[in-house]
Scaffold this motif. Structure first.
Motif, PDB file in Angstrom:
ATOM      1  N   ILE A 126      11.178  10.820 -19.247  1.00 47.89           N
ATOM      2  CA  ILE A 126      12.302  11.688 -19.624  1.00 47.89           C
ATOM      3  C   ILE A 126      11.898  13.160 -19.577  1.00 47.89           C
ATOM      4  O   ILE A 126      12.646  14.011 -19.089  1.00 47.89           O
ATOM      5  N   LEU A 127      10.699  13.452 -20.088  1.00 49.94           N
ATOM      6  CA  LEU A 127      10.252  14.841 -20.208  1.00 49.94           C
ATOM      7  C   LEU A 127       9.508  15.338 -18.972  1.00 49.94           C
ATOM      8  O   LEU A 127       9.109  16.497 -18.908  1.00 49.94           O
ATOM      9  N   ASN A 128       9.325  14.446 -17.996  1.00 54.61           N
ATOM     10  CA  ASN A 128       8.638  14.789 -16.753  1.00 54.61           C
ATOM     11  C   ASN A 128       7.225  15.325 -17.009  1.00 54.61           C
ATOM     12  O   ASN A 128       6.844  16.387 -16.519  1.00 54.61           O
ATOM     13  N   VAL A 129       6.485  14.575 -17.829  1.00 50.34           N
ATOM     14  CA  VAL A 129       5.081  14.859 -18.098  1.00 50.34           C
ATOM     15  C   VAL A 129       4.308  13.561 -17.917  1.00 50.34           C
ATOM     16  O   VAL A 129       4.897  12.505 -17.734  1.00 50.34           O
ATOM     17  N   SER A 130       2.988  13.632 -17.971  1.00 44.78           N
ATOM     18  CA  SER A 130       2.192  12.413 -17.847  1.00 44.78           C
ATOM     19  C   SER A 130       2.156  11.664 -19.174  1.00 44.78           C
ATOM     20  O   SER A 130       2.385  12.255 -20.237  1.00 44.78           O
ATOM     21  N   VAL A 131       1.857  10.392 -19.094  1.00 45.27           N
ATOM     22  CA  VAL A 131       1.702   9.596 -20.311  1.00 45.27           C
ATOM     23  C   VAL A 131       0.571  10.182 -21.156  1.00 45.27           C
ATOM     24  O   VAL A 131       0.667  10.225 -22.377  1.00 45.27           O
ATOM     25  N   ASN A 132      -0.492  10.671 -20.511  1.00 48.20           N
ATOM     26  CA  ASN A 132      -1.586  11.300 -21.253  1.00 48.20           C
ATOM     27  C   ASN A 132      -1.107  12.501 -22.048  1.00 48.20           C
ATOM     28  O   ASN A 132      -1.605  12.753 -23.146  1.00 48.20           O
ATOM     29  N   ASP A 133      -0.169  13.247 -21.502  1.00 50.39           N
ATOM     30  CA  ASP A 133       0.378  14.391 -22.245  1.00 50.39           C
ATOM     31  C   ASP A 133       1.028  13.933 -23.541  1.00 50.39           C
ATOM     32  O   ASP A 133       0.946  14.619 -24.556  1.00 50.39           O
ATOM     33  N   ILE A 134       1.658  12.780 -23.518  1.00 49.77           N
ATOM     34  CA  ILE A 134       2.300  12.237 -24.718  1.00 49.77           C
ATOM     35  C   ILE A 134       1.253  11.658 -25.664  1.00 49.77           C
ATOM     36  O   ILE A 134       1.268  11.921 -26.867  1.00 49.77           O
ATOM     37  N   LYS A 185       3.108  20.234 -28.867  1.00 52.19           N
ATOM     38  CA  LYS A 185       3.714  19.197 -29.700  1.00 52.19           C
ATOM     39  C   LYS A 185       4.954  18.658 -29.001  1.00 52.19           C
ATOM     40  O   LYS A 185       5.543  19.323 -28.158  1.00 52.19           O
ATOM     41  N   LEU A 186       5.340  17.454 -29.386  1.00 53.99           N
ATOM     42  CA  LEU A 186       6.473  16.786 -28.747  1.00 53.99           C
ATOM     43  C   LEU A 186       7.747  17.615 -28.861  1.00 53.99           C
ATOM     44  O   LEU A 186       8.491  17.757 -27.885  1.00 53.99           O
ATOM     45  N   ASP A 187       7.996  18.206 -30.017  1.00 58.01           N
ATOM     46  CA  ASP A 187       9.217  19.002 -30.161  1.00 58.01           C
ATOM     47  C   ASP A 187       9.187  20.239 -29.275  1.00 58.01           C
ATOM     48  O   ASP A 187      10.219  20.660 -28.757  1.00 58.01           O
ATOM     49  N   GLU A 188       8.002  20.801 -29.042  1.00 54.41           N
ATOM     50  CA  GLU A 188       7.894  21.970 -28.159  1.00 54.41           C
ATOM     51  C   GLU A 188       8.202  21.596 -26.714  1.00 54.41           C
ATOM     52  O   GLU A 188       8.874  22.343 -26.001  1.00 54.41           O
ATOM     53  N   ILE A 189       7.700  20.439 -26.291  1.00 57.17           N
ATOM     54  CA  ILE A 189       7.987  19.969 -24.931  1.00 57.17           C
ATOM     55  C   ILE A 189       9.484  19.711 -24.775  1.00 57.17           C
ATOM     56  O   ILE A 189      10.098  20.120 -23.791  1.00 57.17           O
ATOM     57  N   ARG A 190      10.073  19.051 -25.779  1.00 57.56           N
ATOM     58  CA  ARG A 190      11.511  18.746 -25.739  1.00 57.56           C
ATOM     59  C   ARG A 190      12.331  20.029 -25.652  1.00 57.56           C
ATOM     60  O   ARG A 190      13.238  20.141 -24.819  1.00 57.56           O
ATOM     61  N   ARG A 191      12.014  20.987 -26.507  1.00 58.65           N
ATOM     62  CA  ARG A 191      12.766  22.256 -26.515  1.00 58.65           C
ATOM     63  C   ARG A 191      12.600  23.021 -25.210  1.00 58.65           C
ATOM     64  O   ARG A 191      13.550  23.643 -24.722  1.00 58.65           O
ATOM     65  N   ALA A 192      11.397  22.977 -24.637  1.00 57.58           N
ATOM     66  CA  ALA A 192      11.152  23.658 -23.363  1.00 57.58           C
ATOM     67  C   ALA A 192      12.027  23.087 -22.253  1.00 57.58           C
ATOM     68  O   ALA A 192      12.395  23.799 -21.320  1.00 57.58           O
ATOM     69  N   SER A 195      18.072  18.120 -26.812  1.00 61.08           N
ATOM     70  CA  SER A 195      18.233  17.956 -28.259  1.00 61.08           C
ATOM     71  C   SER A 195      17.585  16.632 -28.692  1.00 61.08           C
ATOM     72  O   SER A 195      17.303  15.765 -27.861  1.00 61.08           O
ATOM     73  N   GLN A 196      17.387  16.491 -29.977  1.00 57.48           N
ATOM     74  CA  GLN A 196      16.899  15.216 -30.493  1.00 57.48           C
ATOM     75  C   GLN A 196      17.895  14.102 -30.196  1.00 57.48           C
ATOM     76  O   GLN A 196      17.503  12.983 -29.876  1.00 57.48           O
ATOM     77  N   GLU A 197      19.168  14.413 -30.282  1.00 56.81           N
ATOM     78  CA  GLU A 197      20.214  13.428 -30.001  1.00 56.81           C
ATOM     79  C   GLU A 197      20.133  12.952 -28.546  1.00 56.81           C
ATOM     80  O   GLU A 197      20.236  11.756 -28.261  1.00 56.81           O
ATOM     81  N   TYR A 198      19.933  13.884 -27.627  1.00 60.54           N
ATOM     82  CA  TYR A 198      19.795  13.544 -26.211  1.00 60.54           C
ATOM     83  C   TYR A 198      18.601  12.612 -26.002  1.00 60.54           C
ATOM     84  O   TYR A 198      18.701  11.595 -25.317  1.00 60.54           O
ATOM     85  N   MET A 199      17.469  12.958 -26.599  1.00 60.74           N
ATOM     86  CA  MET A 199      16.264  12.147 -26.457  1.00 60.74           C
ATOM     87  C   MET A 199      16.476  10.745 -27.030  1.00 60.74           C
ATOM     88  O   MET A 199      16.079   9.757 -26.418  1.00 60.74           O
ATOM     89  N   ALA A 200      17.101  10.686 -28.190  1.00 59.64           N
ATOM     90  CA  ALA A 200      17.362   9.391 -28.816  1.00 59.64           C
ATOM     91  C   ALA A 200      18.243   8.529 -27.916  1.00 59.64           C
ATOM     92  O   ALA A 200      17.976   7.333 -27.728  1.00 59.64           O
ATOM     93  N   ASN A 201      19.272   9.120 -27.336  1.00 59.86           N
ATOM     94  CA  ASN A 201      20.152   8.372 -26.437  1.00 59.86           C
ATOM     95  C   ASN A 201      19.389   7.849 -25.227  1.00 59.86           C
ATOM     96  O   ASN A 201      19.576   6.707 -24.815  1.00 59.86           O
ATOM     97  N   LYS A 202      18.535   8.677 -24.646  1.00 57.02           N
ATOM     98  CA  LYS A 202      17.746   8.276 -23.480  1.00 57.02           C
ATOM     99  C   LYS A 202      16.764   7.156 -23.824  1.00 57.02           C
ATOM    100  O   LYS A 202      16.487   6.299 -23.000  1.00 57.02           O
ATOM    101  N   LEU A 203      16.240   7.198 -25.058  1.00 53.99           N
ATOM    102  CA  LEU A 203      15.282   6.181 -25.496  1.00 53.99           C
ATOM    103  C   LEU A 203      15.963   4.925 -26.027  1.00 53.99           C
ATOM    104  O   LEU A 203      15.318   3.899 -26.221  1.00 53.99           O
ATOM    105  N   GLY A 204      17.266   5.026 -26.310  1.00 51.95           N
ATOM    106  CA  GLY A 204      17.999   3.891 -26.848  1.00 51.95           C
ATOM    107  C   GLY A 204      17.720   3.655 -28.327  1.00 51.95           C
ATOM    108  O   GLY A 204      17.651   2.516 -28.775  1.00 51.95           O
TER     109      GLY A 204
END
Length: 68
Positions: A49-57, A2-9, A13-22
């Motif tokens: 940002i997460l260094n995965v493939s678009v297919n992974d997302i 899941k997306l949150d698992e990839i982010r946590r790995a 933080s959610q705040e970091y991701m939000a900033n990167k995504l604008g």
């Protein structure tokens, strides 16, 4: 996965991701809750940002629940 698992790995933080995504943290949190609503543009940014493939997302575990 899941997306949150990839982010946590990655240790992000959610705040970091939000900033990167604008976007706001709440907007990013909704992406984690309902990844089936992620656009291709957002998927591309998330993958970078997460260094995965678009297919992974695109094919996150929770997305597959809606495919029949």
């Amino acid at each position: 996965m899941k997306l949150d698992e990839i982010r946590r790995a990655r240790g992000y933080s959610q705040e970091y991701m939000a900033n990167k995504l604008g976007c706001h943290r709440n907007t990013y949190a909704k992406m984690e809750e309902k990844p089936q609503n992620i656009t291709m543009e957002e998927a591309d940014k998330l993958a970078t940002i997460l260094n995965v493939s678009v297919n992974d997302i695109i094919f996150l575990e929770s997305n597959l629940q809606n495919v029949e």
